[in-house]
Structures are given as structure tokens and as C-alpha cells.
Motif scaffolding. Sequence first.
Motif, PDB file in Angstrom:
ATOM      1  N   MET A  65      12.101  35.621 -39.819  1.00 37.70           N
ATOM      2  CA  MET A  65      13.422  36.271 -39.872  1.00 37.70           C
ATOM      3  C   MET A  65      14.581  35.282 -40.057  1.00 37.70           C
ATOM      4  O   MET A  65      15.458  35.544 -40.888  1.00 37.70           O
ATOM      5  CB  MET A  65      13.602  37.097 -38.598  1.00 37.70           C
ATOM      6  CG  MET A  65      14.500  38.271 -38.764  1.00 37.70           C
ATOM      7  SD  MET A  65      13.855  39.435 -39.985  1.00 37.70           S
ATOM      8  CE  MET A  65      15.103  40.693 -39.874  1.00 37.70           C
ATOM      9  N   PRO A  66      14.641  34.141 -39.345  1.00 39.60           N
ATOM     10  CA  PRO A  66      15.799  33.248 -39.540  1.00 39.60           C
ATOM     11  C   PRO A  66      15.899  32.692 -40.960  1.00 39.60           C
ATOM     12  O   PRO A  66      16.972  32.246 -41.368  1.00 39.60           O
ATOM     13  CB  PRO A  66      15.548  32.106 -38.552  1.00 39.60           C
ATOM     14  CG  PRO A  66      14.536  32.618 -37.582  1.00 39.60           C
ATOM     15  CD  PRO A  66      13.732  33.656 -38.307  1.00 39.60           C
ATOM     16  N   LEU A  67      14.790  32.725 -41.700  1.00 41.50           N
ATOM     17  CA  LEU A  67      14.782  32.180 -43.060  1.00 41.50           C
ATOM     18  C   LEU A  67      14.972  33.267 -44.115  1.00 41.50           C
ATOM     19  O   LEU A  67      14.733  33.041 -45.301  1.00 41.50           O
ATOM     20  CB  LEU A  67      13.467  31.442 -43.314  1.00 41.50           C
ATOM     21  CG  LEU A  67      13.282  30.151 -42.504  1.00 41.50           C
ATOM     22  CD1 LEU A  67      11.826  29.748 -42.441  1.00 41.50           C
ATOM     23  CD2 LEU A  67      14.125  29.038 -43.105  1.00 41.50           C
ATOM     24  N   LEU A  68      15.378  34.449 -43.667  1.00 40.41           N
ATOM     25  CA  LEU A  68      15.576  35.552 -44.613  1.00 40.41           C
ATOM     26  C   LEU A  68      17.048  35.989 -44.602  1.00 40.41           C
ATOM     27  O   LEU A  68      17.729  35.870 -43.591  1.00 40.41           O
ATOM     28  CB  LEU A  68      14.658  36.732 -44.238  1.00 40.41           C
ATOM     29  CG  LEU A  68      13.172  36.463 -44.473  1.00 40.41           C
ATOM     30  CD1 LEU A  68      12.313  37.539 -43.823  1.00 40.41           C
ATOM     31  CD2 LEU A  68      12.868  36.369 -45.964  1.00 40.41           C
ATOM     32  N   PRO A  69      17.521  36.503 -45.756  1.00 41.89           N
ATOM     33  CA  PRO A  69      18.942  36.873 -45.855  1.00 41.89           C
ATOM     34  C   PRO A  69      19.216  38.264 -45.300  1.00 41.89           C
ATOM     35  O   PRO A  69      19.801  39.108 -45.969  1.00 41.89           O
ATOM     36  CB  PRO A  69      19.190  36.820 -47.367  1.00 41.89           C
ATOM     37  CG  PRO A  69      17.876  37.186 -47.961  1.00 41.89           C
ATOM     38  CD  PRO A  69      16.810  36.689 -47.024  1.00 41.89           C
ATOM     39  N   LEU A  70      18.763  38.526 -44.073  1.00 44.00           N
ATOM     40  CA  LEU A  70      18.932  39.855 -43.484  1.00 44.00           C
ATOM     41  C   LEU A  70      19.826  39.756 -42.264  1.00 44.00           C
ATOM     42  O   LEU A  70      19.792  38.769 -41.537  1.00 44.00           O
ATOM     43  CB  LEU A  70      17.568  40.424 -43.078  1.00 44.00           C
ATOM     44  CG  LEU A  70      16.647  40.769 -44.241  1.00 44.00           C
ATOM     45  CD1 LEU A  70      15.224  40.946 -43.754  1.00 44.00           C
ATOM     46  CD2 LEU A  70      17.118  42.034 -44.954  1.00 44.00           C
ATOM     47  N   GLU A  71      20.623  40.796 -42.061  1.00 45.84           N
ATOM     48  CA  GLU A  71      21.532  40.776 -40.922  1.00 45.84           C
ATOM     49  C   GLU A  71      21.019  41.570 -39.737  1.00 45.84           C
ATOM     50  O   GLU A  71      21.312  41.256 -38.593  1.00 45.84           O
ATOM     51  CB  GLU A  71      22.916  41.262 -41.344  1.00 45.84           C
ATOM     52  CG  GLU A  71      23.760  40.087 -41.825  1.00 45.84           C
ATOM     53  CD  GLU A  71      24.697  40.462 -42.950  1.00 45.84           C
ATOM     54  OE1 GLU A  71      25.210  41.599 -42.926  1.00 45.84           O
ATOM     55  OE2 GLU A  71      24.889  39.622 -43.854  1.00 45.84           O
ATOM     56  N   GLN A  72      20.294  42.651 -40.037  1.00 48.57           N
ATOM     57  CA  GLN A  72      19.845  43.496 -38.926  1.00 48.57           C
ATOM     58  C   GLN A  72      18.321  43.549 -38.891  1.00 48.57           C
ATOM     59  O   GLN A  72      17.698  43.807 -39.903  1.00 48.57           O
ATOM     60  CB  GLN A  72      20.382  44.915 -39.103  1.00 48.57           C
ATOM     61  CG  GLN A  72      21.890  44.986 -38.975  1.00 48.57           C
ATOM     62  CD  GLN A  72      22.408  46.282 -39.561  1.00 48.57           C
ATOM     63  OE1 GLN A  72      21.791  47.334 -39.424  1.00 48.57           O
ATOM     64  NE2 GLN A  72      23.529  46.213 -40.249  1.00 48.57           N
ATOM     65  N   PRO A  73      17.765  43.318 -37.726  1.00 46.87           N
ATOM     66  CA  PRO A  73      16.306  43.349 -37.645  1.00 46.87           C
ATOM     67  C   PRO A  73      15.728  44.745 -37.454  1.00 46.87           C
ATOM     68  O   PRO A  73      15.164  45.037 -36.426  1.00 46.87           O
ATOM     69  CB  PRO A  73      16.020  42.455 -36.431  1.00 46.87           C
ATOM     70  CG  PRO A  73      17.222  42.598 -35.557  1.00 46.87           C
ATOM     71  CD  PRO A  73      18.389  42.957 -36.445  1.00 46.87           C
ATOM     72  N   HIS A  74      15.884  45.657 -38.479  1.00 49.61           N
ATOM     73  CA  HIS A  74      15.247  46.974 -38.285  1.00 49.61           C
ATOM     74  C   HIS A  74      13.806  46.907 -38.733  1.00 49.61           C
ATOM     75  O   HIS A  74      13.444  47.548 -39.685  1.00 49.61           O
ATOM     76  CB  HIS A  74      15.777  48.124 -39.116  1.00 49.61           C
ATOM     77  CG  HIS A  74      17.104  48.066 -39.674  1.00 49.61           C
ATOM     78  ND1 HIS A  74      17.994  49.054 -39.447  1.00 49.61           N
ATOM     79  CD2 HIS A  74      17.735  47.187 -40.475  1.00 49.61           C
ATOM     80  CE1 HIS A  74      19.102  48.793 -40.102  1.00 49.61           C
ATOM     81  NE2 HIS A  74      18.973  47.666 -40.721  1.00 49.61           N
ATOM     82  N   VAL A  75      13.027  46.133 -38.148  1.00 44.47           N
ATOM     83  CA  VAL A  75      11.690  45.977 -38.713  1.00 44.47           C
ATOM     84  C   VAL A  75      10.602  46.759 -38.000  1.00 44.47           C
ATOM     85  O   VAL A  75       9.504  46.870 -38.509  1.00 44.47           O
ATOM     86  CB  VAL A  75      11.278  44.492 -38.801  1.00 44.47           C
ATOM     87  CG1 VAL A  75      12.130  43.773 -39.809  1.00 44.47           C
ATOM     88  CG2 VAL A  75      11.369  43.834 -37.458  1.00 44.47           C
TER      89      VAL A  75
END
Length: 416
Positions: A65-75
Motif C-alpha cells: 500500500m505505501p508504494l501505491l498511488p492510493l489515498e483510501q484503503p478500501h481494500v
Amino acid sequence: MISFVKTYRCTLCGRTVLPHEAKGACPSCGEKGILDVEYDYEKLRGVVTKTWLESNPVRQMFRYMPLLPLEQPHVTRMLDVGWTPLVKSYVLKDTLGLRSLHIKDESMNPSGSLKDRASAVAVLKAIEEGKSVVSCSSTGNAASSLACHAARMGLQSVIFVPKRAPVGKLNQLLVYGADVILVDGDYKDTYQLSKEAIKTFGWYNRNAAINANLVEGKKTAAYEIIEQLDFEVPDWVVVSVGDGCTLAGLFKGFYDFMKLGLIERLPRLLGVQSEGCKPLVDAAITGELKEAEENTIADSISVGIPRNPVKALSAVSASKGAWIAVSDRSILEAIKDLGKEGLFAEPASAAGYAGLKKAVREGIIEKDASVVLLQTGSGLKDPENIRKVLLTPILMKPDLGALKTYLKNKGDHHHA
Ligand SMILES: *Cc1c(COP(=O)(O)O)cnc(C)c1O
Ligand SMILES: [Zn+2]
């Protein structure tokens, strides 16, 4: 969640675009100005460490996750994508005489191809941006994976496919409930129509190269390869190439890990195209990208105008890699070769193995090299083309005597 994204930078002119404004390609260069996501590696070095990775319990791509361009962790609701098996090869490794060969089996992803890594990011990004419709044009796998993850997350998908899309991929789209637009034309025509429609209707654009976030999803395959090899960098990584996003993604993944001090060198990348459609192989020689015919059974890499040529060509040159083209005949043969290892590849995926074989034969890849090959998509998707190399079994009477005669004639001593 804290994002470590610094900026999006144009691979042509170097212009930077703020993360929340990066919706497509570069505003100055247009469609050819593919953006690249840049991270704050200094900050990340304190977060993504070997210890952190080793104690990370998440066994799918969002472990990064820290290496991805995502703001919200809706995973949590997402299907698990990634952490696919890295299969150790015995048969093919010996056939080729390599020191080691591992096959990253991306056909084990939810929709059966590596495209799930990009589509998973696309769907989360669409939700972040408040979109309820996602769209793309695709030769098949990007489409079926987008439809899959959109369905799962309650989004509508509108999918443009060329009329030659294989039946397995088309069936997937229909099962996942996509609005399928089957275009009477080739991939170039399909792409053009999708581009106009996406612009007109304001849907979320999952067209791979234009959307810089998708390469970021694909790069997680490279992270996994390194972790699964216990941080030993292979000499070569081999993959088939259409638009060039997968190859670019692999490069980015290895590059990130090097920047974070997790590995000390990059593997060399072998980009494989089909002889019937090899614009990038040609461009690597001539220095000029020309539109190519789309004339190969390997539909997933039959891309006459690759949309990510800059990233793909520089990935190969920066890694001191190579380009190679293979015939359809050798691709079909490679499907049977991979079968000996218990793997079932679609033609575009088998092209990777055909390329590896040729590169070893031509001495591009040395005999004692360690190699990782990507098995990018499942053979179940394209039953028609695969039938071309398989013998139809004879029809047997339900009678043991008839079976005995058959086995005897066949000279099969295991059963006789
Ligand atoms: C998409 C795809 C590729 C190539 O990826 P590009 O990003 O288009 O270069 C290779 N194999 C399979 C099975 C694919 O679906
Ligand atoms: Zn630009």
C-alpha cells in the motif's frame, strides 16, 4: 492514509502534474505524454524495510500500500489480487540448460491474468474520484479484469472489445455483467471509439497507458518476485509485450526496490513480441516507432500502436535487456512446452516462453543465467487457438478389449 506520492511527471517533456490533477496524459504533450508517478523514496526508506515486509501479514498486492498511488484503503471488499505462485521449473529449466527458471503464474489472479493488478488499482481510484462507471478498450484481459473488479465493488463497467476477442474473455465480460461494446474493427478502432466515448460521458478511464496509476498496480508483480526469491535478483526477467505497460511496470517495481535499498541491481528485461505485430522490437532497432499490422494469434499482445512506447523502450535499455520477436508457430509450440510444467498459458503468455527459448538459442541469455518468466494469462481464455496444435482424441467404444487394442497399437508400455 499518508500518500508517499510526490508528483506525476511527463515521460516526454518532464512537466509535473499534481496528484489530484493527474487524470490522464500530460496536459502539454497530449496522449503521447504518458505520466510517471514519483514517490518520496527518502520517507519510504523508513517505512518499507525488509523487516516490515517480512512481518507484513497481507498476502495480496495491497501489502505494498505505501508504494501505491492510493489515498483510501478500501481494500477489504476487494477480491485478492497478486501474491501469485512463483513456480520453480524443473522440466523446462533442464531443457533450456539454465541455472534456474521460475515462472510467475499470473493466471492465478481472480480473472485469470496479470491485468487484475492494474484493474484493482483502477477500481479503487474510480471510487476515490466518485465515479460510478468505469470503462476501457481492450484486446480482452484488461476488459475481463476490469469487469470482474467493477462487479465486485458495485460499479458499472462499459467495455469496448475488438470483434476478434477470444470467446473465453468475452464470456467472462458477460458473466461479470459488463455493458459490452463489440467493435466491428481492430484494436486501434476499438481504442479510438472508447477514447471518444469516455471523454463524452465522463466515465473513469482504465485505458492502460493513459492512466499512469495502472503501471503502479502492475509493478507489484516485481516486488513479489524479489520477495519470493528471498531478495536474490534474477539475471533476466522475461515477459511478452503489447502496449508495454506490463514491462514498464516490472521495471518500475525493481527500480523502486533498488531506490529503497532492498536490492542492489536490476534484472535485465527481455521484451517479447510476435513477428506478426512487433512495433516495439522494430523501434528498438530503428529508433522510430511505426504503426504495425495486427497479425498474430497472440491477441493480448496484438497491438499495432503501442500506447506506452517510451516507458517500455527505456525499461529495456535501462536494464541492459533485449527485444525479441517470435513466430506464431513457436508460440503454439510454447503452449505445449509449458504444459509439461503443469501450466496452461494463452498464446500471448506463451509468447514469453517462446522468446526465452529463442534468446537462449541465440546466446542473448547465457546458459548459466537465473531467469524469471511471467505466465501472464490462462489458456482457458482462448480455446479456439489452442485447439490448432492439439490432436483430437479418438472416440473409444466403452469396451476394455477395444481399449487394449488401442493401447497396444499406440505402443504405450505403461498401460499394456
Ligand atoms: C496485456 C497482456 C500482456 C502484455 O501487456 P502490455 O501491458 O499490453 O504490454 C501480455 N500477456 C497477456 C496475457 C496480457 O493480457
Ligand atoms: Zn509532457
